[in-house]
Write a protein that holds these residues in place. Structure first.
Motif, PDB file in Angstrom:
ATOM      1  N   TYR A 218     -30.331 -11.016 -31.123  1.00 33.52           N
ATOM      2  CA  TYR A 218     -29.653  -9.764 -30.743  1.00 33.52           C
ATOM      3  C   TYR A 218     -28.666 -10.055 -29.613  1.00 33.52           C
ATOM      4  O   TYR A 218     -29.032 -10.625 -28.579  1.00 33.52           O
ATOM      5  CB  TYR A 218     -30.689  -8.737 -30.278  1.00 33.52           C
ATOM      6  CG  TYR A 218     -30.087  -7.492 -29.667  1.00 33.52           C
ATOM      7  CD1 TYR A 218     -29.566  -6.487 -30.473  1.00 33.52           C
ATOM      8  CD2 TYR A 218     -30.021  -7.333 -28.279  1.00 33.52           C
ATOM      9  CE1 TYR A 218     -29.008  -5.345 -29.914  1.00 33.52           C
ATOM     10  CE2 TYR A 218     -29.468  -6.195 -27.710  1.00 33.52           C
ATOM     11  CZ  TYR A 218     -28.962  -5.211 -28.539  1.00 33.52           C
ATOM     12  OH  TYR A 218     -28.403  -4.087 -27.981  1.00 33.52           O
TER      13      TYR A 218
ATOM     14  N   ARG B 191     -22.037  -0.276 -26.894  1.00 35.22           N
ATOM     15  CA  ARG B 191     -21.662  -0.040 -25.480  1.00 35.22           C
ATOM     16  C   ARG B 191     -20.149  -0.145 -25.276  1.00 35.22           C
ATOM     17  O   ARG B 191     -19.674   0.012 -24.162  1.00 35.22           O
ATOM     18  CB  ARG B 191     -22.361  -1.051 -24.566  1.00 35.22           C
ATOM     19  CG  ARG B 191     -23.865  -1.162 -24.776  1.00 35.22           C
ATOM     20  CD  ARG B 191     -24.554   0.108 -24.335  1.00 35.22           C
ATOM     21  NE  ARG B 191     -25.933   0.160 -24.804  1.00 35.22           N
ATOM     22  CZ  ARG B 191     -26.989   0.330 -24.009  1.00 35.22           C
ATOM     23  NH1 ARG B 191     -26.830   0.472 -22.711  1.00 35.22           N
ATOM     24  NH2 ARG B 191     -28.202   0.402 -24.512  1.00 35.22           N
TER      25      ARG B 191
ATOM     26  N   LEU C  57     -33.088   0.324 -33.300  1.00 40.85           N
ATOM     27  CA  LEU C  57     -33.842  -0.711 -32.601  1.00 40.85           C
ATOM     28  C   LEU C  57     -34.086  -0.274 -31.159  1.00 40.85           C
ATOM     29  O   LEU C  57     -33.170   0.215 -30.490  1.00 40.85           O
ATOM     30  CB  LEU C  57     -33.057  -2.025 -32.612  1.00 40.85           C
ATOM     31  CG  LEU C  57     -32.771  -2.632 -33.982  1.00 40.85           C
ATOM     32  CD1 LEU C  57     -31.825  -3.824 -33.837  1.00 40.85           C
ATOM     33  CD2 LEU C  57     -34.065  -3.058 -34.678  1.00 40.85           C
TER      34      LEU C  57
ATOM     35  N   CYS D 227     -34.333  -2.080 -28.606  1.00 43.38           N
ATOM     36  CA  CYS D 227     -33.505  -2.835 -27.650  1.00 43.38           C
ATOM     37  C   CYS D 227     -32.091  -2.272 -27.536  1.00 43.38           C
ATOM     38  O   CYS D 227     -31.385  -2.548 -26.568  1.00 43.38           O
ATOM     39  CB  CYS D 227     -33.462  -4.308 -28.025  1.00 43.38           C
ATOM     40  SG  CYS D 227     -32.754  -4.656 -29.637  1.00 43.38           S
ATOM     41  N   MET D 228     -31.674  -1.455 -28.523  1.00 46.47           N
ATOM     42  CA  MET D 228     -30.345  -0.838 -28.433  1.00 46.47           C
ATOM     43  C   MET D 228     -30.363   0.393 -27.519  1.00 46.47           C
ATOM     44  O   MET D 228     -29.323   1.003 -27.289  1.00 46.47           O
ATOM     45  CB  MET D 228     -29.842  -0.462 -29.829  1.00 46.47           C
ATOM     46  CG  MET D 228     -29.567  -1.696 -30.702  1.00 46.47           C
ATOM     47  SD  MET D 228     -29.030  -1.273 -32.377  1.00 46.47           S
ATOM     48  CE  MET D 228     -27.353  -0.681 -32.092  1.00 46.47           C
ATOM     49  N   HIS D 229     -31.541   0.783 -27.035  1.00 44.40           N
ATOM     50  CA  HIS D 229     -31.658   2.004 -26.231  1.00 44.40           C
ATOM     51  C   HIS D 229     -31.944   1.725 -24.762  1.00 44.40           C
ATOM     52  O   HIS D 229     -32.418   2.614 -24.042  1.00 44.40           O
ATOM     53  CB  HIS D 229     -32.726   2.923 -26.847  1.00 44.40           C
ATOM     54  CG  HIS D 229     -32.263   3.487 -28.152  1.00 44.40           C
ATOM     55  ND1 HIS D 229     -31.384   4.540 -28.228  1.00 44.40           N
ATOM     56  CD2 HIS D 229     -32.488   3.087 -29.418  1.00 44.40           C
ATOM     57  CE1 HIS D 229     -31.105   4.775 -29.496  1.00 44.40           C
ATOM     58  NE2 HIS D 229     -31.754   3.906 -30.248  1.00 44.40           N
ATOM     59  N   ASP D 230     -31.642   0.495 -24.310  1.00 39.01           N
ATOM     60  CA  ASP D 230     -31.842   0.150 -22.905  1.00 39.01           C
ATOM     61  C   ASP D 230     -31.120   1.173 -22.025  1.00 39.01           C
ATOM     62  O   ASP D 230     -29.922   1.395 -22.179  1.00 39.01           O
ATOM     63  CB  ASP D 230     -31.277  -1.264 -22.666  1.00 39.01           C
ATOM     64  CG  ASP D 230     -31.685  -1.832 -21.333  1.00 39.01           C
ATOM     65  OD1 ASP D 230     -32.812  -1.546 -20.889  1.00 39.01           O
ATOM     66  OD2 ASP D 230     -30.871  -2.558 -20.734  1.00 39.01           O
TER      67      ASP D 230
END
Lengths: 328, 168
Positions: free
Chosen positions: A6, A51, B62, B64-67
């Motif tokens: 990732y 982002r 996922l 980890c995409m929501h940090d």
């Protein structure tokens, strides 16, 4: 799901560079993660672009609209300029998926979503799109969802998007940044490729390309709508859909822009069918002639012959409605 | 993967494989089992949670995409003795049978009512820009991403309409 690296992209150049190395770009992920769970797609790396600063909807210098690739389907449908100046696009988005999915799904991702052909999803069956050269299980299989136009003897999968159908009728242009840093613009009319002998190649995108925006030209004249026919009232893919824009010139049709979903491997448009409308009176005979031209080369499969009359009727109903509104 | 999630106002530091869905992070790593796993493919809506104010399917994203994201689950909407208006309305109108889809229904409806308040049109709205009434057809369309195999739909619609009226 197979394991993967990732990577969170820091800018578009980083995303393109990772994609050029083979990473698959992820944004909303609503289709990609589903395909990864089923191991239809097994990327070694994902590059997360969520982002990046690609979420703006902004007016262009020539009166159009630039839609950042990360604008969600929900935000695009609710945007007031889209609602007022490009209503078929709001309607198409609202006719697609569910409230939850529209909140996640993005503009670029929607363009790149994969077919919902059952055999593409079922890794136990042959599929030339998923595993080139293995054959096509749909040819002898269940084909209710499948194409009647534009297919080949290798693949008859349909493109599932509603949004892309409206964008096709609106003459949208896709903005693409390559890993070299160069930006190019591809009209949506040239963006998708027909299956032919290479159904695994769906668009003109090259390795390392990143869609950064979709650009709509200045609003065109006339009235527009998106009509979708499906197996249930909500949250289902189109059997047939029609995105249409009509402008009248006196008592004759002045302009016609019509795109179709659910019947072809890409949002479908037929210049000859549109030309058969322009300059003609807005009568059922005119509409029927356009439908004849559109469907002259239709090749239904085992289960989807119904799409020929359904497309015809949906087109005629849409044109009747639009011409009536455009004339009043 | 190190990920910081703020769930129902409380920060949680998650250390999980990149493959971990937000749904599995909630249920298997953080013991927040109110969010349910139904189809795990975004079709049933049982896993609906609210992320940064928007309802999404927790199974199709996922962790980890929501940090750094703010996540609200059914546990954060209300608790026994202190129910949210929608939770109370589901009890009042018997908006369930087995109850498995209910957390997703309530999280979805909570965010859906905000979408209505924000003036978002739907597929069944008469026009894209005018005022809209929250008719049964509007509720049905806007909630079509939440399935109920017990088919408690009439009571779910009653509960949502009731909560919307109280809210208004």
């Amino acid at each position: 799901m197979k394991s993967f690296d990732y990577i969170r992209a820091t800018d578009t150049g980083h995303a393109s560079a990772e994609a050029a190395e083979g990473a698959v770009i992820i944004a909303g992920g609503t289709n990609l993660l589903d395909l990864m769970k089923l191991e239809v797609m097994t990327p070694d790396a994902l590059v997360d672009i969520t982002r990046l600063d690609l979420k703006q909807i902004a007016a262009t210098d020539d009166g159009g609209l630039r839609i950042g690739t990360l604008v969600t389907n929900a935000d695009l449908a609710a945007h007031m300029t889209v609602r007022t100046d490009y209503p078929m696009l709001s309607q198409a988005l609202l006719a697609g998926a569910s409230g939850q999915l529209r909140n996640k799904a993005t503009t670029g991702g929607n363009l790149l979503q994969r077919t919902r052909c059952y055999y593409f999803y079922d890794t136990a069956t042959p599929c030339n799109k998923r595993a080139p050269g293995t054959g096509c299980a749909a040819m002898e299989g269940a084909t209710r969802l499948h194409a009647i136009l534009g297919g080949s003897d290798q693949c008859i999968a349909t493109h599932p998007s509603d949004m892309a159908v409206a964008m096709r009728a609106l003459d949208a242009v896709v903005e693409i940044e390559a890993s070299t840093g160069e930006t190019r613009h591809v009209p949506l009319s040239d963006f998708y490729l027909l299956p032919g002998d290479t159904p695994q190649i769906e668009t003109v995108l090259r390795r390392g390309d990143l869609i950064t925006a979709v650009i709509l030209p200045a609003p065109a004249q006339g009235v527009q709508s998106y009509t979708k026919v499906r197996d249930r009232a909500s949250y289902a893919f189109a059997m047939v859909s029609v995105a249409g824009r009509i402008a009248m010139d006196g008592d004759r049709i002045g302009q016609a822009s019509i795109a179709f979903g659910g019947i072809a491997p890409q949002p479908w448009r037929d210049a000859d069918a549109e030309a058969a409308l322009v300059g003609q009176p807005a009568t059922r005979e005119t509409f029927a002639r356009a439908a004849d031209i559109l469907l002259a080369d239709a090749k239904p499969a085992k289960d989807n012959a119904f799409k020929v009359p359904l497309t015809r009727r949906t087109l005629i109903a849409t044109l009747t409605d639009l011409c009536g509104k455009a004339a009043s | 993967m190190q990920t910081r999630l703020t769930i129902n106002g409380t920060p949680h530091d998650l250390d999980a494989d990149a493959r971990t869905s937000l749904l599995d992070a909630l249920r298997n790593h953080l013991d927040l089992t109110g969010t349910k796993k139904g189809c795990d493919h975004g079709q049933c809506g049982a896993c609906t949670v609210i992320v940064n104010g928007r309802r999404i399917n927790a199974c199709l994203t996922l962790a980890c995409m929501h940090d750094g994201d703010e996540i609200t689950t059914i546990e954060g909407l209300g608790q026994p003795g202190n129910l949210s208006p929608l939770q109370a309305a589901f009890v009042k109108h018997d908006g369930f049978q087995c109850g498995y889809c209910t957390p997703g229904q309530i999280c979805s409806a909570t965010a859906m009512l905000q979408e209505v308040k924000d003036g978002w049109p739907s597929h069944v709205s008469g026009n894209l820009t005018g005022a809209m009434d929250l008719t049964d057809a509007e509720i049905g369309e806007r909630m079509s991403g939440n399935l109920c195999r017990c088919a408690a739909y009439p009571n779910i619609v009653d509960a949502i309409r009731d909560a919307a009226e109280v809210k208004a």
